[in-house]
Scaffold this motif. Structure first.
Motif, PDB file in Angstrom:
ATOM      1  N   LEU A   1       0.830  -1.212   0.000  1.00 11.09           N
ATOM      2  CA  LEU A   1       0.000   0.000   0.000  1.00 11.09           C
ATOM      3  C   LEU A   1       0.860   1.256   0.000  1.00 11.09           C
ATOM      4  CD1 LEU A   1      -2.875  -0.983   2.466  1.00 11.09           C
ATOM      5  CD2 LEU A   1      -3.037  -0.679  -0.011  1.00 11.09           C
ATOM      6  N   GLU A   2       1.966   1.228   0.734  1.00 11.73           N
ATOM      7  CA  GLU A   2       2.853   2.382   0.768  1.00 11.73           C
ATOM      8  C   GLU A   2       3.478   2.613  -0.607  1.00 11.73           C
ATOM      9  OE1 GLU A   2       4.628   5.704   2.222  1.00 11.73           O
ATOM     10  OE2 GLU A   2       3.119   4.440   3.214  1.00 11.73           O
ATOM     11  N   ALA A   3       3.900   1.541  -1.252  1.00 12.25           N
ATOM     12  CA  ALA A   3       4.486   1.655  -2.594  1.00 12.25           C
ATOM     13  C   ALA A   3       3.439   2.150  -3.595  1.00 12.25           C
ATOM     14  CB  ALA A   3       5.039   0.305  -3.038  1.00 12.25           C
ATOM     15  N   LYS A   4       2.208   1.685  -3.439  1.00 15.04           N
ATOM     16  CA  LYS A   4       1.124   2.095  -4.331  1.00 15.04           C
ATOM     17  C   LYS A   4       0.832   3.584  -4.168  1.00 15.04           C
ATOM     18  CE  LYS A   4      -3.646   0.861  -5.562  1.00 15.04           C
ATOM     19  NZ  LYS A   4      -4.810   0.006  -5.199  1.00 15.04           N
ATOM     20  N   LYS A   5       0.913   4.064  -2.943  1.00 16.03           N
ATOM     21  CA  LYS A   5       0.659   5.472  -2.648  1.00 16.03           C
ATOM     22  C   LYS A   5       1.670   6.378  -3.340  1.00 16.03           C
ATOM     23  CE  LYS A   5      -0.079   6.190   1.686  1.00 16.03           C
ATOM     24  NZ  LYS A   5       0.222   6.454   3.121  1.00 16.03           N
ATOM     25  N   LEU A   6       2.889   5.881  -3.472  1.00 14.67           N
ATOM     26  CA  LEU A   6       3.953   6.674  -4.071  1.00 14.67           C
ATOM     27  C   LEU A   6       3.957   6.591  -5.598  1.00 14.67           C
ATOM     28  CD1 LEU A   6       6.833   5.691  -1.617  1.00 14.67           C
ATOM     29  CD2 LEU A   6       5.502   7.816  -1.612  1.00 14.67           C
ATOM     30  N   THR A   7       3.144   5.676  -6.134  1.00 14.20           N
ATOM     31  CA  THR A   7       3.087   5.503  -7.588  1.00 14.20           C
ATOM     32  C   THR A   7       2.098   6.483  -8.194  1.00 14.20           C
ATOM     33  OG1 THR A   7       3.577   3.153  -7.363  1.00 14.20           O
ATOM     34  CG2 THR A   7       2.666   3.882  -9.470  1.00 14.20           C
ATOM     35  N   LYS A   8       2.536   7.225  -9.192  1.00 17.61           N
ATOM     36  CA  LYS A   8       1.656   8.185  -9.853  1.00 17.61           C
ATOM     37  C   LYS A   8       0.741   7.435 -10.806  1.00 17.61           C
ATOM     38  CE  LYS A   8       1.671  12.563 -12.358  1.00 17.61           C
ATOM     39  NZ  LYS A   8       2.495  13.608 -13.009  1.00 17.61           N
TER      40      LYS A   8
END
Length: 396
Positions: free
Chosen positions: A201-208
């Motif tokens: 979820l953290e990685a997804k949040k940082l993905t534009k």
């Protein structure tokens, strides 16, 4: 015995392909060499590494350990199984076949007056239900012989065995018909699962994210036995795909899709079996999770709510078949949807397809519920813990 092992190996390769199948077989082999140690509760399993053993053996052992019980697990073919009788006080048998070694082991446990608990997460213990299923009707003679008495049915029917555990209220009611005391121990996410989900979820949040990207509907079948389940929603999915050209379909596992969906092959992505971490990442990459089942089929009614909370921990909303278990787990329209009948499936899929805010709101609530109700760290099955602790004390 050799035929039995070859049957297991063939099934693993058939479901998971050569690479992941080989990894699973190696893992099972090394588990046979791992010493059990000693403690309070020993779980004995069939040795097949999958969702069933993960949730019903490894995760339950983790849960009990969190609540003060020392647990370990072995596979039923473990070469040092007999010596475990003197090293533990409580023995939980999860979907174990009644092979000679198990018969001998149970005889020893009875002689020492040890506690034996029967554990299952499906109806495979009952040959009456098994014979009604397509997989049995299409099985060869050897496979039918394997299911002749049900998986672990001999243990369940043993008068010595007084207590059972299972994953759903529906299953508990079926087992109570055998005159047993039953504890419902629901499936839960491990600490590692929670960590994996948080990282994704953290990685997804940082993905534009791209503007106006497709709406992705996911179905994670697990095994080839879900073809009939998926067929119950083929009609609504065809309608959705025809009406909304921005919808894509993600299908995971060995699933045979209906011909009607073949015309959408350019918008259909097939996913193979993957490790646990990648499984959660795949769920995170869809916008809507589907969990169809044949309502009224006892095998389907017995299934747990794990498809709801596995998607929930990734903040993905689920539409599930309106079985007893899913109706108990999901607040319809609040933290997910339950549906029965093609009209209702279409309406609820469409609501989520056209309303991104609704998807986000329901996904957030599903995540909250997954953590609060379906995580080991928040487990509170005090009646079961007390029973085990009192039994353990009686041996000391």
């Amino acid at each position: 015995m050799l035929k039995r092992y070859l049957g297991k190996i063939r099934a693993i390769f058939g479901q998971e392909g050569f690479f992941y199948g080989l990894k699973k077989i190696i893992k099972v082999f090394f588990s046979m060499l791992h010493p059990a140690g000693s403690g309070d509760v020993l779980f004995i399993s069939s040795g097949i590494v999958g969702d069933s053993s993960r949730y019903r053996v490894l995760n339950v052992a983790e849960e009990l350990s969190l609540h003060g019980l020392k647990c370990s697990s072995v596979v039923q073919e473990h070469p040092m199984l007999m010596s475990c009788a003197d090293k533990f006080n409580i023995f939980v048998f999860h979907k174990v076949s009644y092979i000679p070694q198990i018969q001998k082991f149970i005889k020893k446990l009875k002689k020492e007056n040890k506690e034996i608990i029967f554990e299952t997460d499906d109806l495979l213990f009952d040959p009456g239900y098994i014979k009604q299923q397509d997989f049995f009707k299409n099985a060869n003679e050897f496979e039918k012989k394997f299911f002749e008495n049900g998986i672990g049915g001999e243990i369940l029917r043993d008068p010595y065995v007084k207590v059972c555990t299972t994953s759903t209220v529906f299953l508990a009611e079926k087992i109570k018909e055998y005159g047993k005391k039953v504890f419902v121990v629901s499936n839960k996410l491990s600490e590692k699962d929670i960590e994996i989900a948080a990282g994704i979820l953290e990685a997804k949040k940082l993905t534009k994210l791209k503007a106006n990207e497709a709406v992705r509907i996911g179905y994670f079948s697990g095994t080839s036995s879900h073809n009939k389940d998926f067929a119950t929603i083929t009609g609504p999915l065809i309608q959705i795909m025809e009406k909304y050209e921005n919808v894509e379909l993600f299908l995971a596992g060995p699933l045979d899709i209906e011909n009607g969906l073949n015309k959408f092959s350019s918008r259909t992505i097939r996913l193979s079996f993957v490790p646990r971490e990648k499984h959660f990442a795949n769920i995170a990459n869809v916008d809507i999770n589907l969990a169809p089942l044949e309502i009224g089929n006892p095998f389907c009614e017995a299934r747990s709510e794990l498809k709801f909370f596995e998607a929930g921990i990734m903040k993905i909303p689920t539409i599930a078949a309106a079985t007893q278990t899913f109706r108990e787990a999901i607040k319809d329209g609040i933290d997910g949807f339950v549906a029965s009948g093609e009209k209702e499936w279409f309406e609820k899929i469409e609501r989520l397809v056209i309303d991104e805010n609704l998807r986000k709101e329901i996904g957030e609530r599903a995540c909250k519920k997954a953590i609060e109700k379906y995580s080991i760290k928040n487990s509170n099955n005090e009646e079961y813990y007390s029973y085990l602790k009192n039994k353990n004390k009686s041996y000391k």
